[in-house]
Design a protein around this motif. Structure first.
Motif, PDB file in Angstrom:
ATOM      1  N   ASP A  11     -49.162   6.067  21.580  1.00 19.87           N
ATOM      2  CA  ASP A  11     -50.180   6.890  22.232  1.00 19.87           C
ATOM      3  C   ASP A  11     -49.585   7.465  23.517  1.00 19.87           C
ATOM      4  O   ASP A  11     -49.303   6.744  24.469  1.00 19.87           O
ATOM      5  N   TYR A  65     -50.785  10.250  28.365  1.00 18.04           N
ATOM      6  CA  TYR A  65     -50.498  10.540  29.785  1.00 18.04           C
ATOM      7  C   TYR A  65     -49.067  10.995  30.029  1.00 18.04           C
ATOM      8  O   TYR A  65     -48.726  11.376  31.143  1.00 18.04           O
ATOM      9  N   TYR A 113     -55.138  -0.431  25.928  1.00 18.26           N
ATOM     10  CA  TYR A 113     -56.222   0.546  26.148  1.00 18.26           C
ATOM     11  C   TYR A 113     -57.592   0.079  25.621  1.00 18.26           C
ATOM     12  O   TYR A 113     -57.723  -0.310  24.457  1.00 18.26           O
ATOM     13  N   SER A 155     -57.470  12.699  21.121  1.00 13.64           N
ATOM     14  CA  SER A 155     -56.674  11.673  20.438  1.00 13.64           C
ATOM     15  C   SER A 155     -57.512  10.447  20.106  1.00 13.64           C
ATOM     16  O   SER A 155     -57.172   9.692  19.205  1.00 13.64           O
ATOM     17  N   GLN A 156     -58.631  10.236  20.794  1.00 12.81           N
ATOM     18  CA  GLN A 156     -59.505   9.111  20.443  1.00 12.81           C
ATOM     19  C   GLN A 156     -59.912   9.207  18.973  1.00 12.81           C
ATOM     20  O   GLN A 156     -59.957   8.227  18.239  1.00 12.81           O
ATOM     21  N   SER A 205     -56.102  16.478  26.936  1.00 14.04           N
ATOM     22  CA  SER A 205     -57.171  16.080  27.860  1.00 14.04           C
ATOM     23  C   SER A 205     -56.696  15.836  29.281  1.00 14.04           C
ATOM     24  O   SER A 205     -57.301  16.323  30.242  1.00 14.04           O
ATOM     25  N   LYS A 206     -55.627  15.064  29.428  1.00 12.98           N
ATOM     26  CA  LYS A 206     -55.269  14.607  30.775  1.00 12.98           C
ATOM     27  C   LYS A 206     -54.555  15.685  31.589  1.00 12.98           C
ATOM     28  O   LYS A 206     -54.218  15.474  32.749  1.00 12.98           O
ATOM     29  N   SER A 251     -52.238  14.577  23.607  1.00 14.01           N
ATOM     30  CA  SER A 251     -53.572  15.086  23.918  1.00 14.01           C
ATOM     31  C   SER A 251     -53.481  16.126  25.033  1.00 14.01           C
ATOM     32  O   SER A 251     -52.630  16.008  25.922  1.00 14.01           O
ATOM     33  N   ASN A 295     -52.150   2.521  29.438  1.00 12.74           N
ATOM     34  CA  ASN A 295     -53.451   2.397  30.066  1.00 12.74           C
ATOM     35  C   ASN A 295     -53.929   0.998  29.695  1.00 12.74           C
ATOM     36  O   ASN A 295     -54.059   0.725  28.502  1.00 12.74           O
ATOM     37  N   ARG A 333     -61.440  18.754  23.904  1.00 10.46           N
ATOM     38  CA  ARG A 333     -61.233  17.840  22.782  1.00 10.46           C
ATOM     39  C   ARG A 333     -60.105  18.334  21.855  1.00 10.46           C
ATOM     40  O   ARG A 333     -60.334  18.792  20.753  1.00 10.46           O
TER      41      ARG A 333
HETATM   42  N1  PLP Z   1     -55.227   7.233  24.958  1.00  3.91           N
HETATM   43  C1  PLP Z   1     -55.411   6.690  26.164  1.00  3.91           C
HETATM   44  C2  PLP Z   1     -54.453   5.643  26.620  1.00  3.91           C
HETATM   45  C3  PLP Z   1     -56.511   7.084  26.950  1.00  3.91           C
HETATM   46  O1  PLP Z   1     -56.679   6.539  28.158  1.00  3.91           O
HETATM   47  C4  PLP Z   1     -57.393   8.055  26.457  1.00  3.91           C
HETATM   48  C5  PLP Z   1     -58.580   8.490  27.239  1.00  3.91           C
HETATM   49  O2  PLP Z   1     -58.910   7.964  28.261  1.00  3.91           O
HETATM   50  C6  PLP Z   1     -57.162   8.570  25.192  1.00  3.91           C
HETATM   51  C7  PLP Z   1     -56.063   8.162  24.466  1.00  3.91           C
HETATM   52  C8  PLP Z   1     -58.091   9.526  24.527  1.00  3.91           C
HETATM   53  O3  PLP Z   1     -58.183  10.739  25.121  1.00  3.91           O
HETATM   54  P1  PLP Z   1     -58.662  12.042  24.316  1.00  3.91           P
HETATM   55  O4  PLP Z   1     -59.512  11.604  23.176  1.00  3.91           O
HETATM   56  O5  PLP Z   1     -59.432  12.821  25.315  1.00  3.91           O
HETATM   57  O6  PLP Z   1     -57.410  12.702  23.839  1.00  3.91           O
END
Ligand code: PLP
Length: 424
Positions: free
Chosen positions: A225, A228, A139, A109-110, A255-256, A253, A197, A263
């Motif tokens: 966003d 989490y 964030y 998502s970054q 990721s978490k 995402s 975050n 990715r």
């Molecule tokens: N959004 C928040 C609030 C995050 O803390 C993070 C990563 O730490 C991301 C998005 C991006 O994560 P990713 O690019 O792995 O999906």
């Protein structure tokens, strides 16, 4: 030696997210003696890891699918079958009415933020469009995402004390409305993270309805966003409600859940926005990865992915959160510490109201003793530097509780000893 563009110059000074990712790599890959209470790496959850191994094994065992996945580029908006499956999944969970045309896959998502923030900020005809963060702290990874460094507008949250140890931030609605009323012509979009975050705040339904009203009235999209939150990874310690609006852009995402190396991010938005995202993505990277769409094919329609997340992830983090809170409240007096109410994600935003040095100096002292945290100053994207020392950023740090319990205990105990030396 080289002539560098303004784009390049924008990155010559280290950004917060760059330092954070360097620290993360140092602590998790190079120097395991460092006690990692910094970056946003998810923890290792045995049951999830077993599940991921099983899915990858099935993927490799199906040679034809495997060769299809690695041998062909995907659509610039992401794998169509997977997007169809996700549309059905989100409609089932949230009673939305979206199609795959509302979804784009991204490299995490970054990467989605890079595309979205730059679609809605920067030069636009004869004006500069701005990105608006209605609730600071926010964030660390949003700073420096807009290519135009002067295109962020942000305001501080209101602080509400809950009890002797805890507080929560809330939208300063008057300030949000005032800012928008004055500047709506130059605001391209708004953005929040929920669970937030660094704070762990979950925006209530009422707060979302307020933002929906503002977004629709002024026709300014709001990026939400959800890295989490529900429905995956689902690191939520209280009920998280979702509101739908044509003006809301959700990012999700994988990721978490334990898959940051994969990715895989997702944008859910109006098809017009998704179409534009696809066009940008074709230029940036041709197409997003199709590994996750193949490995987790059918795992969303069967609800298997959702169920495994919801069975194991929340309790894993809740235990660590409670451990961290216990250590902090047992070792500091209420006048020495204030902790943001932790409603989700895996961070504690901790304020030391009587801290004698800026949080960035404290970060350096702690790192020299072997503990990594993130200083508060990086969570104020777009906030004027000269006013930073009047904000909570100056006396606050973010602690991650995602890593193993022995590291958490050792790191926090060391932190307590060090911080005590710097309190008035
Ligand atoms: N959004 C928040 C609030 C995050 O803390 C993070 C990563 O730490 C991301 C998005 C991006 O994560 P990713 O690019 O792995 O999906």
């Amino acid at each position: 030696m080289f002539r560098i563009s303004d784009f390049g110059k924008n990155y010559q000074n280290d950004s917060g997210i760059f330092l954070l990712m360097e620290d993360l790599d140092e602590a998790l890959n190079q120097n395991p003696d460092l006690l990692m209470l910094g970056g946003g790496n998810p923890g290792f959850i045995k049951e999830l890891q077993e599940y991921f191994c099983k899915k990858f094994k099935q993927f490799f065992d199906n040679k034809e699918e495997f060769l299809q996945a690695i041998g062909i580029y995907d659509s610039p908006k992401g794998n169509i079958s997977f997007r169809k499956e996700l549309a059905t999944f989100f409609n089932r969970i949230f009673q939305w009415n979206i199609t795959y045309e509302h979804i784009a896959l991204t490299h995490g998502s970054q990467n989605a933020f890079f595309i979205l923030f730059n679609l809605f900020s920067g030069k636009s005809q004869d004006q500069r469009l701005k990105l608006f963060f209605p609730l600071l702290p926010e964030y660390i990874g949003y700073e420096q995402v807009p290519i135009d460094p002067y295109s962020i507008l942000s305001i501080e949250a209101k602080k509400v004390l809950i009890n002797e140890y805890f507080f929560r931030y809330e939208l300063d609605r008057d300030n949000v409305l005032n800012t928008i009323q004055k500047q709506y012509r130059e605001i391209g979009c708004m953005a929040i993270s929920t669970p937030g975050n660094p704070t762990g705040k979950i925006f209530s339904k009422e707060e979302q309805l307020f933002l929906k009203e503002v977004a629709e009235f002024y026709q300014i999209p709001l990026i939400i966003d959800s890295a989490y939150g529900q429905p995956f990874p689902g690191i939520t310690f209280k009920n998280q409600e979702f509101v739908y609006s044509e003006y809301f852009i959700y990012t999700f995402s994988l990721s978490k859940t334990g898959l940051p190396g994969l990715r895989m991010g997702m944008i859910i938005a109006n098809p017009e926005i998704i179409s534009l995202v696809g066009k940008v993505q074709a230029t940036l990277s041709l197409s997003p990865s199709r590994i996750a769409p193949f490995v987790f094919k059918d795992s969303f329609s069967s609800m298997e992915f959702y169920q495994i997340c919801n069975t194991y992830i929340k309790d894993f983090y809740l235990k660590k959160r409670n451990l961290a809170i216990n250590i902090l409240t047992e070792n500091f007096f209420p006048n020495e510490i204030k902790i943001h109410e932790s409603e989700g994600a895996f961070f504690l935003w901790v304020m030391f109201p009587t801290l004698r040095i800026p949080s960035y100096e404290l970060y350096k002292v702690l790192k020299s003793k072997g503990v990594i945290i993130v200083p508060g100053n990086f969570y104020y994207p777009g906030y004027p530097l000269e006013k930073m020392n009047k904000t909570d950023a100056y006396v606050s740090i973010r602690i991650s509780f995602s890593q193993k319990e022995d590291i958490l205990e050792k790191g926090l105990n060391l932190l307590v000893t060090v911080v005590k030396d710097y309190l008035k």
